[in-house]
Structures are given as structure tokens and as C-alpha cells.
Write an enzyme that holds these catalytic residues in place. Structure first.
Site, PDB file in Angstrom:
ATOM      1  N   ASP A 115       1.123  -1.226   0.132  1.00 47.30           N
ATOM      2  CA  ASP A 115       0.272   0.074   0.315  1.00 47.30           C
ATOM      3  C   ASP A 115       0.788   1.316  -0.224  1.00 47.30           C
ATOM      4  O   ASP A 115       2.739   1.079   0.443  1.00 47.30           O
ATOM      5  CB  ASP A 115      -1.313   0.023   1.336  1.00 47.30           C
ATOM      6  N   SER A 116       0.577   2.125   0.082  1.00 45.10           N
ATOM      7  CA  SER A 116       0.867   3.144  -0.295  1.00 45.10           C
ATOM      8  C   SER A 116       1.495   3.715   1.224  1.00 45.10           C
ATOM      9  O   SER A 116       2.363   4.648   1.381  1.00 45.10           O
ATOM     10  CB  SER A 116       0.185   4.790  -0.645  1.00 45.10           C
ATOM     11  N   HIS A 128      -8.473   3.972   3.698  1.00 47.76           N
ATOM     12  CA  HIS A 128      -8.593   4.254   5.325  1.00 47.76           C
ATOM     13  C   HIS A 128     -10.053   4.102   5.771  1.00 47.76           C
ATOM     14  O   HIS A 128     -10.684   4.793   7.222  1.00 47.76           O
ATOM     15  CB  HIS A 128      -8.671   5.513   5.025  1.00 47.76           C
ATOM     16  N   CYS A 177     -11.692   3.389  -0.598  1.00 48.56           N
ATOM     17  CA  CYS A 177     -10.265   3.885  -0.116  1.00 48.56           C
ATOM     18  C   CYS A 177     -10.101   3.075   1.538  1.00 48.56           C
ATOM     19  O   CYS A 177     -10.482   2.967   1.993  1.00 48.56           O
ATOM     20  CB  CYS A 177      -9.887   5.415   0.072  1.00 48.56           C
ATOM     21  N   GLU A 197      -6.026   9.110   9.701  1.00 48.93           N
ATOM     22  CA  GLU A 197      -5.263   9.119   9.941  1.00 48.93           C
ATOM     23  C   GLU A 197      -4.298  10.213  11.590  1.00 48.93           C
ATOM     24  O   GLU A 197      -3.571   9.302  12.796  1.00 48.93           O
ATOM     25  CB  GLU A 197      -4.105   9.302   9.432  1.00 48.93           C
ATOM     26  N   CYS A 217      -3.918  -0.857  -2.023  1.00 49.95           N
ATOM     27  CA  CYS A 217      -3.748   0.284  -2.374  1.00 49.95           C
ATOM     28  C   CYS A 217      -4.878   0.655  -3.398  1.00 49.95           C
ATOM     29  O   CYS A 217      -5.296  -0.037  -4.207  1.00 49.95           O
ATOM     30  CB  CYS A 217      -2.696   1.383  -2.188  1.00 49.95           C
TER      31      CYS A 217
HETATM   32  N1  DGL Z   1      -3.858   4.239   0.191  1.00 50.92           N
HETATM   33  C1  DGL Z   1      -4.700   5.153  -0.429  1.00 50.92           C
HETATM   34  C2  DGL Z   1      -5.653   4.326  -0.944  1.00 50.92           C
HETATM   35  O1  DGL Z   1      -6.004   3.849  -1.059  1.00 50.92           O
HETATM   36  C3  DGL Z   1      -5.325   6.184  -0.078  1.00 50.92           C
HETATM   37  C4  DGL Z   1      -3.638   6.501   0.473  1.00 50.92           C
HETATM   38  C5  DGL Z   1      -3.327   7.869  -0.251  1.00 50.92           C
HETATM   39  O2  DGL Z   1      -3.603   8.466  -0.817  1.00 50.92           O
HETATM   40  O3  DGL Z   1      -1.934   7.207  -0.410  1.00 50.92           O
HETATM   41  O4  DGL Z   1      -6.268   4.619  -2.781  1.00 50.92           O
END
Ligand code: DGL
Length: 272
Positions: free
Chosen positions: A13-14, A191, A189, A155, A76
């Protein structure tokens, strides 16, 4: 096959958000070893261009392949939206994204044939969810809305307070204006599952009919179980485990624990 089956599942993931996917995979497949890579040095991906997200995703998948993974899950949404097809074409192991499983579940849940999607700017701009939904059922109508402020709120741990609620009301209110009859919203997403109770309450107030929130993390864990099962790659022993690697470790412990749902020990900082 047996030897391969004992290899870990790679998830990237990012940043730390993908731990919501790790959590679902651990619940679904408790015997599996997981190696997680959070590209915290480069997060967010959501506001970056397609070519940058692809380049970063390739660095992450190379790292996971070097660790001998049998399957890669792109946790992600933004990376799944922009890079999945390229990764599937170039990598020697199966690669799963979160978009298609989420789209499938949304389709199963909608009665009105009207589906909403919320995600990062990149995910929405890519139109990956509308495309995935159209492939499954050409008659479904999709309305997507980028909700960039929800990631920092999650976050920060502002999950269910008045600020988060005001932000959600603005975003979901716009969705409602465009598509008052939608009955499913995909949480597109990593989050958003943390914000689910609040989003669900705000959606109920705005739409005044039942709106199902689809968590693509749960849908993806189910898809991973089938992908491994079909290939006879499910591990048949072992107690499972998680190795967590990040490219930057500032503030990681506190935030990661919130996303994983339990305390995360052994976080390794790595360079890609
Ligand atoms: N992990 C990213 C997503 O699910 C969210 C956070 C980011 O923008 O990197 O799109």
C-alpha cells in the site's frame, strides 16, 4: 506446489492504510504468512499522477518478489486503479487488486442499480470502479466522488467526531445531489473502513433510505482466499504471521495500530 504454498502473501500500500486489508486477510486466512510493505516515504498516492503511482508500485512489487511471495495484493485503491493491469502483465505471480472485489460486492448489494463510489482523487479520476462495474453489468449507473480530506482525518484518529462528520456530510451531500436513489456506496480507499460507523450514520441521515457501505478490504480478503484455493496455494499448516516493512517510520507505531486493530510490533524500515 507445496513449497510454493508455504511462501508468504505479499501486500503493499502507499502507507499504513493497507493494514485494513491485512487485518481482513488475517481474519480470513489465519494460517498464512504475510509480508506487508507500506510505502510511507512516498504516501499519499491519491493525489499523484498515474505514471508516478505505477513507478512506485513497481518498486514495491519488486521488493515483495525478492521476498519470495506467492501472491501479491495491491491493497491501495489508487495503485489498484492506476497500476493493476500493468503489474498483472509483467509479474510472474498472481496479482489481485481491491477494485474488482469491491465492484462485485457492490453489484450484489444494489437493488436500485445505482452505485456510489468514494475514494482518492486518483481513484476517482482513473474511473477504475465505473469500468469494473460496467464490465460486470452494463446497466449499473455509477456516481463517484473524491473525498481527499477523509484520509488525513482517519490518520489523525478523528473517526467519529463533529469535524469528520461535517466533512463527510459535505462529500456525501454532493453524492446525494447527483444520485439521490443510490443504495450502495463503495468505500474505495484503504482508510475509509475506520470511518465506517460515522459514514454510515451520515449516509442514513442524508439519503433517508438504506445505503449499504461496501468495504473492499473484506471483499478482497475473500477474493484472495479463492485465488489461492483455485491454484492449490493455500497453506495447510502454520499459525500465520505478519512482517511489516515501511519506507519511513516516523509516527508509524501509533497510526499502524489503529489501522491493524491490534498492536504492531516488529516494524522494519526498508529502502526500495
Ligand atoms: N491507500 C490509498 C488508497 O487506498 C489512500 C492513501 C493515499 O492517498 O496514498 O487509495
Amino acid at each position: 506446489v507445496r513449497v510454493v504454498a508455504n511462501r508468504p502473501i505479499g501486500i503493499f500500500d502507499s502507507g499504513v492504510g493497507g493494514l485494513t486489508v491485512v487485518r481482513s486477510v488475517m481474519e480470513r486466512l489465519p494460517r498464512e504468512e504475510i509480508i506487508y510493505l507500506g510505502d510511507t516515504a512516498r504516501v499519499p498516492y491519491g493525489s499523484k499522477s498515474a505514471s508516478t503511482v505505477l513507478r512506485y508500485s513497481q518498486l514495491s512489487t519488486r521488493f515483495l518478489l525478492d521476498h519470495g511471495v506467492k501472491l501479491i495484493i495491491v491493497a491501495c485503491n489508487t495503485a489498484s486503479a492506476y497500476a493493476l493491469e500493468a503489474l498483472q502483465a509483467e509479474l510472474p505471480v498472481p496479482v489481485l487488486g481491491v477494485v474488482e472485489p469491491g465492484a462485485r460486492e457492490a453489484l450484489a448489494a444494489t437493488k436500485s442499480g445505482r452505485v456510489g463510489v468514494i475514494g482518492t482523487l486518483g481513484t476517482v479520476r482513473s474511473e477504475a470502479y465505473p469500468r469494473a462495474l460496467a464490465r460486470l453489468d452494463a446497466s449499473v449507473r455509477v456516481t463517484a466522488r473524491a473525498c481527499p480530506l477523509l484520509v488525513p482525518l482517519a490518520e489523525e484518529g478523528w473517526l467519529d467526531d463533529e469535524v469528520a462528520e461535517a466533512v463527510a456530510r459535505r462529500y456525501l451531500g454532493e453524492l446525494r445531489q447527483e444520485a439521490p436513489d443510490l443504495d450502495v456506496i463503495v468505500l474505495g480507499c484503504t482508510h475509509y473502513p475506520l470511518l465506517r460507523p460515522m459514514l454510515s450514520r451520515v449516509a442514513a441521515q442524508l439519503f433517508r433510505h438504506e445505503v449499504v457501505l461496501v468495504d473492499s478490504a473484506v471483499a478482497t480478503a475473500r477474493a484472495a482466499a479463492s485465488a489461492l484455493g483455485e491454484r492449490s496455494l493455500l497453506r495447510d499448516g502454520g499459525g500465520g504471521g505478519l512482517t511489516c516493512c515501511v519506507t519511513d517510520d516516523a509516527r508509524i507505531g501509533e497510526v499502524a495500530t489503529r489501522f491493524l486493530g491490534h498492536e504492531l510490533r516488529n516494524i522494519r524500515r526498508v529502502d526500495l
